[in-house]
Design an enzyme around this catalytic site. Structure first.
Site, PDB file in Angstrom:
ATOM      1  N   HIS A   1       0.863  -1.177   0.000  1.00 42.72           N
ATOM      2  CA  HIS A   1       0.000   0.000   0.000  1.00 42.72           C
ATOM      3  C   HIS A   1       0.900   1.227   0.000  1.00 42.72           C
ATOM      4  O   HIS A   1       1.703   1.426   0.917  1.00 42.72           O
ATOM      5  CB  HIS A   1      -0.917   0.024   1.227  1.00 42.72           C
ATOM      6  CG  HIS A   1      -1.834   1.212   1.237  1.00 42.72           C
ATOM      7  ND1 HIS A   1      -3.104   1.185   0.684  1.00 42.72           N
ATOM      8  CD2 HIS A   1      -1.659   2.473   1.719  1.00 42.72           C
ATOM      9  CE1 HIS A   1      -3.657   2.381   0.830  1.00 42.72           C
ATOM     10  NE2 HIS A   1      -2.802   3.172   1.452  1.00 42.72           N
ATOM     11  N   CYS A   2       0.768   2.051  -1.020  1.00 42.65           N
ATOM     12  CA  CYS A   2       1.626   3.235  -1.163  1.00 42.65           C
ATOM     13  C   CYS A   2       0.878   4.459  -0.645  1.00 42.65           C
ATOM     14  O   CYS A   2      -0.153   4.856  -1.211  1.00 42.65           O
ATOM     15  CB  CYS A   2       2.017   3.435  -2.625  1.00 42.65           C
ATOM     16  SG  CYS A   2       3.090   4.856  -2.891  1.00 42.65           S
ATOM     17  N   VAL A   3       1.397   5.053   0.425  1.00 45.45           N
ATOM     18  CA  VAL A   3       0.737   6.226   1.007  1.00 45.45           C
ATOM     19  C   VAL A   3       0.892   7.449   0.110  1.00 45.45           C
ATOM     20  O   VAL A   3       0.094   8.385   0.188  1.00 45.45           O
ATOM     21  CB  VAL A   3       1.296   6.535   2.409  1.00 45.45           C
ATOM     22  CG1 VAL A   3       0.970   5.410   3.375  1.00 45.45           C
ATOM     23  CG2 VAL A   3       2.802   6.792   2.374  1.00 45.45           C
TER      24      VAL A   3
END
Length: 342
Positions: free
Chosen positions: A180-182
């Site tokens: 999951h890329c913030v």
């Protein structure tokens, strides 16, 4: 020490420990983890409970739920760098007769990067739903080590397809989950991995291009001023030849914002280039970040490991099909029909 200062120290400490615990998550409890928990408990006696709850809610909001904060920070950093590049570096380089195409290259890369950023953040990464579950579960085989048949997601109440993982940020299972890329506020999965890869490449190229142009401008200033052949008088009144350290100090005093931006962009280029190389390695070997991290628990890919029931197995990446086919799979994820043809 006033209360506000104490609270800020506590907040910074909790932020640091949260990052450390995220790194240590999934591993056996180490001395570092125990020390962090112990220090947190000690500070909890000093900081009022109300402020502890506020801090914990804020940290949960930042690191365990989807948030636009890092997206805004990402855009703000880009705006700051391009603002400085446009108003100072571009103007100075134009006066020094740099080639126009070279000066416009960062803007062309920015346009491409923003396009891939939007595609990556808005595209469906491969969310596993009841309607597509039957087809997604047939695409990849279970390797029996990292992914085992019959494991049901306790949240989604569905059997996990091979190479999928439940994302705690988005509260969904994602097909061929990477991470999951913030920074794009979205999961990276089978259907947007190509956009993330191109986004990362253009972002690295942007930083490198601005760093090269800015460094070329400062070098040109030094050469035109003939400063390298000059001298200066130090604090003791002695005349010395110009050294690199003196030159950097002079440039920083003359162009403080440009030199500061150059240092930041060089550091950013090195970090992005390293991550880009790692991501390329994952692409060419047909691995995800999630799979690479999990496989470290078993050592190298050909080492004997023990499964929970005590049977010895050999872990091997069964999804790699060769460099070309692995690269092709990123840009064209396999479907059930394609798998049946093989």
């Amino acid at each position: 020490m006033d209360f506000l200062t104490l609270f800020l120290i506590y907040l910074c400490f909790v932020l640091t420990t949260t990052a450390l615990l995220c790194i240590c998550s999934g591993r056996k409890e180490s001395f570092l983890t125990r020390s962090v928990h112990g220090a947190t408990q000690v500070l909890s006696f000093v900081i009022p409970t109300r402020f502890q709850r506020v801090t914990q809610r804020a940290l949960h909001r930042l690191f365990h739920t989807r948030s636009c904060l890092f997206v805004v920070l990402h855009i703000a950093l880009q705006a700051a760098v391009y603002g400085e590049y446009t108003w100072e570096v571009f103007v100075y380089c134009w006066e020094l007769q740099f080639h126009l195409l070279l000066l416009l290259l960062p803007y062309l890369l920015l346009a491409g990067n923003m396009g891939y950023f939007i595609l990556c953040s808005r595209a469906n990464p491969g969310i596993v739903t009841k309607s597509n579950h039957a087809s997604l579960i047939k695409i990849y085989a279970y390797d029996g080590v990292l992914f085992q048949k019959g494991i049901v997601c306790p949240t989604c109440k569905m059997e996990k397809p091979a190479r999928s993982k439940h994302c705690s940020f988005c509260s969904v299972c994602v097909h061929r989950f990477d991470h999951h890329c913030v920074w794009v506020n979205n999961c990276i999965g089978a259907f947007n991995a190509k956009y993330f890869f191109l986004y990362l490449l253009t972002l690295t190229a942007m930083a490198a291009t601005i760093a090269i142009i800015t460094a070329a401008f400062l070098i040109q200033v030094v050469l035109l001023s003939n400063m390298m052949h000059g001298s200066y008088v130090d604090d003791r009144g002695q005349e010395r030849a110009v050294e690199i350290l003196f030159l950097i100090q002079h440039l920083f005093l003359t162009f403080p914002r440009i030199v500061f931006m150059l240092g930041f962009v060089i550091l950013l280029t090195l970090v992005l280039a390293a991550y880009c190389c790692f991501n390329l390695y994952l692409v060419l070997t047909n691995q995800t970040s999630n799979e690479w991290y999990k496989s470290r628990r078993y050592g190298c890919s050909h080492h004997l490991t023990l499964q929970p029931h005590g049977r010895q197995v050999v872990y091997k990446n069964i999804y790699s099909k060769g460099v070309w086919l692995n690269l092709k799979e990123i840009f064209k994820p396999p479907t059930v029909l394609e798998r049946k043809k093989k």
